[in-house]
Design a protein around this motif. Structure first.
Motif, short mmCIF file in Angstrom:
data_model
loop_
_atom_site.label_atom_id
_atom_site.label_comp_id
_atom_site.label_asym_id
_atom_site.label_seq_id
_atom_site.Cartn_x
_atom_site.Cartn_y
_atom_site.Cartn_z
N VAL A 67 0.71 -1.06 -0.21
CA VAL A 67 -0.13 0.05 -0.01
C VAL A 67 0.76 1.22 -0.07
CG1 VAL A 67 -1.55 1.29 1.37
CG2 VAL A 67 -1.95 -1.14 1.24
N GLN A 68 0.61 2.34 -1.00
CA GLN A 68 1.19 3.60 -0.97
C GLN A 68 0.57 4.64 -1.07
OE1 GLN A 68 3.86 3.62 -4.61
NE2 GLN A 68 5.04 1.87 -4.00
N ALA A 69 0.22 5.39 -0.10
CA ALA A 69 -0.55 6.59 0.20
C ALA A 69 -0.14 7.55 1.21
CB ALA A 69 -2.19 6.06 0.50
N ALA A 70 -0.70 8.78 0.95
CA ALA A 70 -0.28 9.88 2.11
C ALA A 70 -0.80 9.55 3.37
CB ALA A 70 -0.89 11.22 1.44
N ALA A 71 -2.06 8.82 3.17
CA ALA A 71 -2.83 8.36 4.68
C ALA A 71 -3.36 7.16 4.40
CB ALA A 71 -3.78 9.48 4.94
N VAL A 72 -3.32 6.14 5.35
CA VAL A 72 -3.22 5.02 5.57
C VAL A 72 -3.85 4.65 6.93
CG1 VAL A 72 -2.53 2.41 5.32
CG2 VAL A 72 -1.26 4.26 4.04
N GLY A 73 -4.98 3.94 6.87
CA GLY A 73 -5.64 3.36 7.98
C GLY A 73 -6.14 1.91 7.93
N VAL A 74 -5.45 1.28 8.84
CA VAL A 74 -6.01 -0.39 8.71
C VAL A 74 -6.74 -0.80 9.63
CG1 VAL A 74 -4.66 -2.68 8.80
CG2 VAL A 74 -3.40 -0.78 7.72
N LYS A 75 -7.76 -1.24 9.69
CA LYS A 75 -8.93 -1.48 10.45
C LYS A 75 -9.05 -3.39 10.12
CE LYS A 75 -11.41 2.76 10.17
NZ LYS A 75 -12.74 3.23 9.94
N HIS A 81 4.07 -4.68 2.57
CA HIS A 81 4.49 -3.42 2.82
C HIS A 81 3.47 -2.03 2.81
CE1 HIS A 81 7.96 -0.53 2.72
NE2 HIS A 81 7.40 0.09 1.74
N ILE A 82 3.65 -1.16 3.94
CA ILE A 82 3.12 -0.05 3.83
C ILE A 82 4.12 1.06 3.87
CG2 ILE A 82 1.75 1.64 5.01
CD1 ILE A 82 0.28 -0.75 6.40
N ALA A 83 3.91 2.09 2.37
CA ALA A 83 4.49 3.03 2.44
C ALA A 83 3.70 4.36 2.57
CB ALA A 83 5.34 3.25 1.33
N GLY A 84 3.50 4.86 3.75
CA GLY A 84 2.48 6.11 3.92
C GLY A 84 3.11 6.98 4.51
N GLY A 85 2.38 8.20 4.56
CA GLY A 85 2.70 9.24 5.50
C GLY A 85 2.29 9.25 6.82
N ALA A 86 0.93 9.34 7.07
CA ALA A 86 0.37 9.32 8.30
C ALA A 86 -0.46 7.89 8.22
CB ALA A 86 -0.95 10.38 8.47
N VAL A 87 -0.05 6.88 8.99
CA VAL A 87 -0.31 5.73 9.13
C VAL A 87 -1.08 5.51 10.43
CG1 VAL A 87 0.18 3.31 9.11
CG2 VAL A 87 1.39 4.88 7.51
N TYR A 101 6.69 5.12 7.45
CA TYR A 101 5.73 6.15 7.79
C TYR A 101 6.41 7.55 8.41
CZ TYR A 101 7.63 5.34 12.53
OH TYR A 101 8.23 5.18 13.56
N GLU A 102 5.60 8.58 8.06
CA GLU A 102 5.92 9.81 8.58
C GLU A 102 5.23 9.89 10.01
OE1 GLU A 102 5.07 13.11 5.99
OE2 GLU A 102 5.99 11.84 4.30
N THR A 103 4.21 9.67 10.26
CA THR A 103 3.33 9.57 11.52
C THR A 103 2.76 8.36 11.65
OG1 THR A 103 1.57 10.64 10.88
CG2 THR A 103 3.20 12.07 11.72
N LEU A 104 2.88 7.63 12.99
CA LEU A 104 2.21 6.29 13.18
C LEU A 104 1.58 6.30 14.43
CD1 LEU A 104 1.86 3.26 12.72
CD2 LEU A 104 4.31 2.75 13.71
N ARG A 120 11.39 10.89 6.65
CA ARG A 120 11.36 12.46 6.65
C ARG A 120 10.26 12.67 5.60
NH1 ARG A 120 16.86 15.30 6.60
NH2 ARG A 120 17.94 13.46 6.94
N ALA A 121 9.55 13.66 6.18
CA ALA A 121 8.30 14.22 5.39
C ALA A 121 9.16 14.82 4.00
CB ALA A 121 7.53 15.25 6.05
N GLU A 122 8.44 14.63 2.90
CA GLU A 122 8.90 15.14 1.79
C GLU A 122 8.57 16.65 1.83
OE1 GLU A 122 8.09 13.17 -1.91
OE2 GLU A 122 8.56 11.24 -1.06
#
Length: 123
Positions: A67-75, A81-87, A101-104, A120-122
């Motif tokens: 998963v690649q996204a700026a925001a990722v939520g897993v329920k 592999h997750i590549a995300g900004g806010a996870v 992640y940038e934030t987890l 780091r945040a881009e």
């Protein structure tokens, strides 16, 4: 096709829906890559790569891949592999793999076996 856009109940609240909202409904299985603008809510099964602005794997959803996204939520269930900004890992999540992640945020009750790496945040 099992993906639809529209305003339903708001299970993806907090993940942003700029660019639209797409749903992979329960009972649907996709093998391959998915790319969608805006928010992609997954209630079905995906084996492959998922790319969107925001991705939410709902409680009944399963993703095995990337998963690649700026925001990722897993329920639901995630392996890969997750590549995300806010996870955000919710209490109902079952996750194994790697998270960049940038934030987890990890809620109590989730089951996680993962390697986590802060990037780091881009910008």
């Amino acid at each position: 096709m099992a993906m639809s856009s529209g305003a339903a109940a708001n299970p993806g609240a907090g993940y942003g829906a700029q660019g639209g909202r797409s749903h992979l409904v329960a009972g649907t299985r996709i093998v391959g890559d998915i790319s969608a603008p805006g928010l992609l809510e997954i209630q079905g099964q995906v084996e492959g790569r998922v790319m969107a602005d925001s991705v939410v794997i709902e409680e009944r959803g399963t993703v095995n891949g990337e998963v690649q996204a700026a925001a990722v939520g897993v329920k639901g269930t995630f392996t890969g592999h997750i590549a995300g900004g806010a996870v955000r890992i919710h209490a109902s999540a079952r996750l194994s793999g790697t998270i960049r992640y940038e934030t987890l945020s990890i809620e109590s009750g989730s089951e996680i076996t993962a390697t986590c790496e802060k990037v780091r945040a881009e910008g």
